[in-house]
Scaffold this motif. Structure first.
Motif, PDB file in Angstrom:
ATOM      1  N   ILE A  36       0.839  -1.205   0.000  1.00 14.89           N
ATOM      2  CA  ILE A  36       0.000   0.000   0.000  1.00 14.89           C
ATOM      3  C   ILE A  36       0.870   1.250   0.000  1.00 14.89           C
ATOM      4  CG2 ILE A  36      -1.640   1.337   1.376  1.00 14.89           C
ATOM      5  CD1 ILE A  36      -2.899  -1.265   2.253  1.00 14.89           C
ATOM      6  N   ALA A  37       1.925   1.246   0.832  1.00 14.28           N
ATOM      7  CA  ALA A  37       2.820   2.405   0.889  1.00 14.28           C
ATOM      8  C   ALA A  37       3.543   2.630  -0.434  1.00 14.28           C
ATOM      9  CB  ALA A  37       3.831   2.205   2.022  1.00 14.28           C
ATOM     10  N   ASP A  38       3.970   1.544  -1.086  1.00 15.49           N
ATOM     11  CA  ASP A  38       4.656   1.659  -2.370  1.00 15.49           C
ATOM     12  C   ASP A  38       3.770   2.324  -3.420  1.00 15.49           C
ATOM     13  OD1 ASP A  38       6.662   0.343  -1.086  1.00 15.49           O
ATOM     14  OD2 ASP A  38       6.233  -1.608  -1.994  1.00 15.49           O
ATOM     15  N   LYS A  39       2.561   1.823  -3.545  1.00 13.94           N
ATOM     16  CA  LYS A  39       1.665   2.348  -4.569  1.00 13.94           C
ATOM     17  C   LYS A  39       1.145   3.734  -4.211  1.00 13.94           C
ATOM     18  CE  LYS A  39       0.340  -2.224  -6.117  1.00 13.94           C
ATOM     19  NZ  LYS A  39       1.577  -2.773  -5.534  1.00 13.94           N
ATOM     20  N   ALA A  40       1.054   4.034  -2.910  1.00 18.42           N
ATOM     21  CA  ALA A  40       0.554   5.345  -2.494  1.00 18.42           C
ATOM     22  C   ALA A  40       1.538   6.450  -2.870  1.00 18.42           C
ATOM     23  CB  ALA A  40       0.295   5.352  -0.983  1.00 18.42           C
TER      24      ALA A  40
ATOM     25  N   GLY B  70      -3.911  -3.498 -11.604  1.00 11.71           N
ATOM     26  CA  GLY B  70      -4.328  -4.723 -12.279  1.00 11.71           C
ATOM     27  C   GLY B  70      -3.535  -5.937 -11.822  1.00 11.71           C
ATOM     28  N   ILE B  71      -2.207  -5.789 -11.686  1.00 11.58           N
ATOM     29  CA  ILE B  71      -1.382  -6.912 -11.251  1.00 11.58           C
ATOM     30  C   ILE B  71      -1.691  -7.274  -9.804  1.00 11.58           C
ATOM     31  CG2 ILE B  71       0.985  -7.646 -10.826  1.00 11.58           C
ATOM     32  CD1 ILE B  71       0.110  -7.627 -13.773  1.00 11.58           C
ATOM     33  N   THR B  72      -1.949  -6.267  -8.979  1.00 12.04           N
ATOM     34  CA  THR B  72      -2.313  -6.548  -7.583  1.00 12.04           C
ATOM     35  C   THR B  72      -3.607  -7.354  -7.513  1.00 12.04           C
ATOM     36  OG1 THR B  72      -1.237  -4.508  -6.845  1.00 12.04           O
ATOM     37  CG2 THR B  72      -2.852  -5.511  -5.354  1.00 12.04           C
ATOM     38  N   LEU B  73      -4.602  -6.958  -8.307  1.00  8.43           N
ATOM     39  CA  LEU B  73      -5.852  -7.701  -8.350  1.00  8.43           C
ATOM     40  C   LEU B  73      -5.641  -9.113  -8.886  1.00  8.43           C
ATOM     41  CD1 LEU B  73      -8.934  -7.763  -8.047  1.00  8.43           C
ATOM     42  CD2 LEU B  73      -9.099  -6.794 -10.353  1.00  8.43           C
TER      43      LEU B  73
ATOM     44  N   GLY C 149       4.137  -6.308 -16.986  1.00  9.94           N
ATOM     45  CA  GLY C 149       2.725  -6.572 -16.722  1.00  9.94           C
ATOM     46  C   GLY C 149       2.213  -7.749 -17.528  1.00  9.94           C
ATOM     47  N   LEU C 150       2.573  -7.803 -18.815  1.00 12.73           N
ATOM     48  CA  LEU C 150       2.177  -8.931 -19.650  1.00 12.73           C
ATOM     49  C   LEU C 150       2.816 -10.234 -19.173  1.00 12.73           C
ATOM     50  CD1 LEU C 150       2.374  -7.260 -23.196  1.00 12.73           C
ATOM     51  CD2 LEU C 150       0.322  -7.761 -21.837  1.00 12.73           C
TER      52      LEU C 150
END
Length: 306
Positions: A185-189, A218-221, A279-280
Motif C-alpha cells: 500500500i505504501a509503495d503504490k501510495a 491490475g497486477i495486484t488484483l 505486466g504482460l
C-alpha cells in the motif's frame, strides 16, 4: 488371622510422615521436592495400606489409612496452591510440568509487540511521507524549484526505505501480517501521489499515469485472483521496472531544464515500456499458475476416487 502385617501398619504411618513433610513450608519452598508430587505419593501409599488392611480383614488398617489419605490430599492442595502463587511450574495429573498461570498471555503480548519492529517502522514512515510529499509538491502553485526540491527529498526517502524494509524483514525474521499489507500500500501510495501530482501540474501526460497506475492495480488484483493456486514471485524485470519508475518520477519532480529535461523523457519512456512488458509477463505467469493448479486439483480428485 490375628495379626496385621508390618506393611499394612506402616503404610498409613508412612503416608502421615510424607504428608507432614509435604505440608512443611520449608519443603514446599525449597523446590527440590514439589509439594504436589509428595502429596500424591502419600495418597498412593495410603491407598495401598487401605487395600492391604481390607484384604487381611482388619478394620484398623482402613481406619488408619483414612486420616492419612485426607492429610495427603490436603498436602497436595497446599503444595499446588503454593506453586501457583509463587509463579513456578506446576505438575499436572500425569506428572508433567505445566507453565505458570499467565504464561500464555505474556507470550501473546510479545507477539503483539513484534509488530513494532524496524521494518514496519520504515513502512509507517513511508506512509506518513505521502501527505508530506503532496503538500510540498503543490506548495506555492507547484512550480517553485525550492519546494519541488524538498518534495524530491521526501520522495527519495520513501523510495530508499522501500529498498530496506523488505530486506530487513526477511533477513531478521521480522515479517508480520501488518507489513504484508502495509508495504505494498505504501509503495503504490507514494508512486500514485507523485504521478497524479505531475499530471495535475501538466508536467506528465495523463495517459502515462493511467498506464502505470492501471498496471499496478491490475497486477495486484491478479495476484489476489490466483492466490488459491500459488504466489506469483517478483521477477527481475519487475524490480528493474520499479527502479526505473522511481528514477524517472524523481527526475520529473525536480525542476530540470536543458539536456536533463530531455533525458528524463527517455527514462520515463523506458519505465513505461518496462511497465507494460512486465505486466504482460505477470499475466502469463498467472495463466500458467492457474492451469497448473487446476490440473493438480483434478489429479488429486481422480486419485482420491480411485
Amino acid at each position: 488371622m490375628t495379626g496385621v502385617p508390618a506393611s499394612a501398619a506402616g503404610g498409613p504411618s508412612g503416608a502421615r510422615r510424607a504428608a507432614a513433610g509435604a505440608a512443611s513450608p520449608a519443603a514446599a519452598a525449597s523446590g527440590t521436592v514439589p509439594g504436589a508430587a509428595v502429596g500424591r505419593a502419600a495418597a498412593r501409599s495410603a491407598d495401598n495400606g487401605e487395600s492391604s488392611g481390607a484384604g487381611h480383614g482388619t478394620p484398623s488398617g482402613a481406619g488408619q489409612g483414612g486420616p492419612a489419605g485426607a492429610a495427603a490430599a490436603g498436602a497436595e492442595a497446599s503444595g499446588a496452591a503454593s506453586d501457583e502463587d509463587s509463579g513456578s511450574a506446576v505438575l499436572d495429573e500425569q506428572g508433567d510440568a505445566k507453565p505458570p498461570r499467565g504464561a500464555k498471555l505474556a507470550a501473546a503480548a510479545v507477539n503483539q509487540a513484534s509488530v513494532w519492529n524496524i521494518a514496519n517502522l520504515l513502512t509507517m514512515l513511508r506512509l506518513l511521507l505521502v501527505p508530506a510529499f503532496v503538500a510540498l509538491m503543490l506548495a506555492d502553485g507547484g512550480y517553485d524549484p525550492a519546494w519541488r526540491s524538498l518534495a524530491w527529498a521526501a520522495f527519495a526517502i520513501a523510495m530508499i526505505t522501500d529498498l530496506f524494509d523488505g530486506h530487513l524483514a526477511r533477513t531478521y525474521n521480522l515479517v508480520t501480517d501488518f507489513g504484508k499489507i502495509a508495504d505494498p500500500i505504501a509503495d503504490k501510495a507514494i508512486m500514485g501521489a507523485a504521478l497524479i501530482c505531475l499530471s495535475g501540474l501538466g508536467d506528465l501526460p495523463w495517459w502515462v499515469t493511467g498506464v502505470i497506475l492501471g498496471r499496478e492495480l491490475g497486477i495486484t488484483l491478479l495476484r489476489f485472483l490466483v492466490i488459491r493456486y500459488g504466489v506469483i514471485p517478483a521477477s527481475r524485470g519487475g524490480k528493474l521496472k520499479t527502479l526505473t519508475q522511481g528514477v524517472a518520477v524523481g527526475m520529473y519532480v525536480l525542476a530540470l531544464t536543458g539536456w536533463l529535461a530531455t533525458l528524463r523523457w527517455w527514462v520515463m519512456a523506458a519505465a513505461v515500456v518496462l511497465t507494460v512488458v512486465t505486466g504482460l509477463d505477470y499475466v502469463k505467469q498467472a495463466i500458467v499458475l492457474r492451469r497448473q493448479g487446476i490440473a493438480e486439483r483434478k489429479a488429486a480428485l481422480e486419485e482420491k476416487e480411485a
